[in-house]
Enzyme design. Structure first.
Site, mmCIF file in Angstrom:
data_model
loop_
_atom_site.group_PDB
_atom_site.id
_atom_site.type_symbol
_atom_site.label_atom_id
_atom_site.label_comp_id
_atom_site.label_asym_id
_atom_site.label_seq_id
_atom_site.Cartn_x
_atom_site.Cartn_y
_atom_site.Cartn_z
ATOM 1 N N HIS A 118 -3.550 -5.345 1.243
ATOM 2 C CA HIS A 118 -3.953 -3.949 1.810
ATOM 3 C C HIS A 118 -2.513 -3.322 2.464
ATOM 4 O O HIS A 118 -1.720 -4.323 3.268
ATOM 5 C CB HIS A 118 -4.794 -3.998 2.668
ATOM 6 C CG HIS A 118 -4.793 -4.867 4.142
ATOM 7 N ND1 HIS A 118 -4.133 -4.242 5.373
ATOM 8 C CD2 HIS A 118 -5.094 -5.890 4.305
ATOM 9 C CE1 HIS A 118 -4.175 -5.236 6.017
ATOM 10 N NE2 HIS A 118 -4.751 -6.552 5.492
ATOM 11 N N ASP A 119 -2.176 -2.072 2.314
ATOM 12 C CA ASP A 119 -1.082 -1.469 2.853
ATOM 13 C C ASP A 119 0.425 -1.910 2.633
ATOM 14 O O ASP A 119 1.387 -1.677 3.346
ATOM 15 C CB ASP A 119 -1.201 -1.378 4.526
ATOM 16 C CG ASP A 119 -2.547 -0.788 4.919
ATOM 17 O OD1 ASP A 119 -2.700 0.370 4.748
ATOM 18 O OD2 ASP A 119 -3.538 -1.564 5.366
ATOM 19 N N GLY A 136 -0.779 -8.244 3.814
ATOM 20 C CA GLY A 136 -0.707 -6.664 4.043
ATOM 21 C C GLY A 136 0.553 -6.232 4.773
ATOM 22 O O GLY A 136 1.127 -7.000 5.705
#
Length: 260
Positions: A118-119, A136
């Site tokens: 994520h991100d 992430g």
């Protein structure tokens, strides 16, 4: 062209001339640009934003929710730019409240079994070879190349035109234009071959090499090396990029060359 045995939510926005193979599932909050080819057995979940003329190969899962226990169901995306190829069994998780998106730029190649947490932000013209594992909140800048089975720790940054050798464990930031190898990961010179292939002049490459010589070899530590660079290296965009990257590297940069 949409094959048989495809599941497409009626709310999904599919561009012109998109090809979708059998056993692929496309959820509702999805946008796919024209000319993209999605092969069989792909899963594209809510939040996916896929550009034009991409190729996504079997087994890929795009925009699944983050593997982050803090994720609270916020509306986020996973974005893929134009002309990017996603090979077999790649997984790209969508963002969290931190950056609200996971993003892959245009003209990238993510080889089989690559994972983007994520991100993560990946720039343009990047190559991530087989089984690269990116935690992430990582940022990978334009033209970076990660060879196979590279693992990158969360919240790190890999600079523009950097090259990371296969099997590396990345625990510190990797500055722009360098080659990184060995264990622990260390500076292994400037990525001169890659820079020449992309049209950079011999003079500019020499300036970059002199910059890193001051940072890693000629001085006792990075701080002293940066002072020497700022006073002795002619001003140019490459120098500014290197200096700014290092100054902003809160988690530090990879160590200098290791003698055998």
């Amino acid at each position: 062209m949409v094959g048989k045995l495809v599941s497409i939510h009626p709310d999904a926005k599919i561009g012109k001339n998109v090809t979708i193979g059998p056993f692929t599932t496309i959820h509702g909050d999805v946008e796919i640009g024209e000319g993209t080819v999605i092969h069989s057995n792909v899963t594209i979940m809510d939040g996916a934003r896929i550009g034009k003329n991409c190729q996504i190969f079997p087994g890929a899962v795009i925009s699944a929710i983050p593997q982050d226990l803090k994720f609270a169901g916020e509306i986020t995306t996973a974005e893929i730019g134009d002309n990017t190829t996603i090979r077999e069994c790649v997984t790209i998780n969508r963002g969290t409240i931190d950056r609200h998106t996971t993003r892959v730029g245009s003209n990238c190649l993510l080889m089989a079994y690559t994972h983007l947490g994520h991100d993560v932000i990946v720039g343009n013209h990047c190559i991530l070879a087989n089984a690269a594992s990116i935690a992430g909140h990582v940022t990978i800048h334009d033209y970076a190349i990660l060879e196979g089975v590279v693992a990158v720790q969360q919240f790190l940054s890999i600079g523009k035109h950097a090259f990371v050798a296969g099997g590396s464990l990345v625990r510190k930031n990797v500055p722009p234009y360098v080659k990184a190898a060995r264990e622990p990961l260390s500076y292994a010179g400037v990525n001169a071959i890659g820079l020449r292939r992309r049209g950079m002049s011999t003079e500019t490459i020499a300036l970059i090499e002199n910059t890193y010589r001051m940072i890693y070899i000629s001085n006792k530590n990075v701080s002293v090396g940066l002072q020497a660079v700022e006073s002795e290296i002619p001003d140019c965009p490459e120098k500014d990029e290197i200096v700014n990257f290092i100054k902003l590297s809160e988690k530090g940069i990879i160590r200098g060359p290791v003698n055998d």
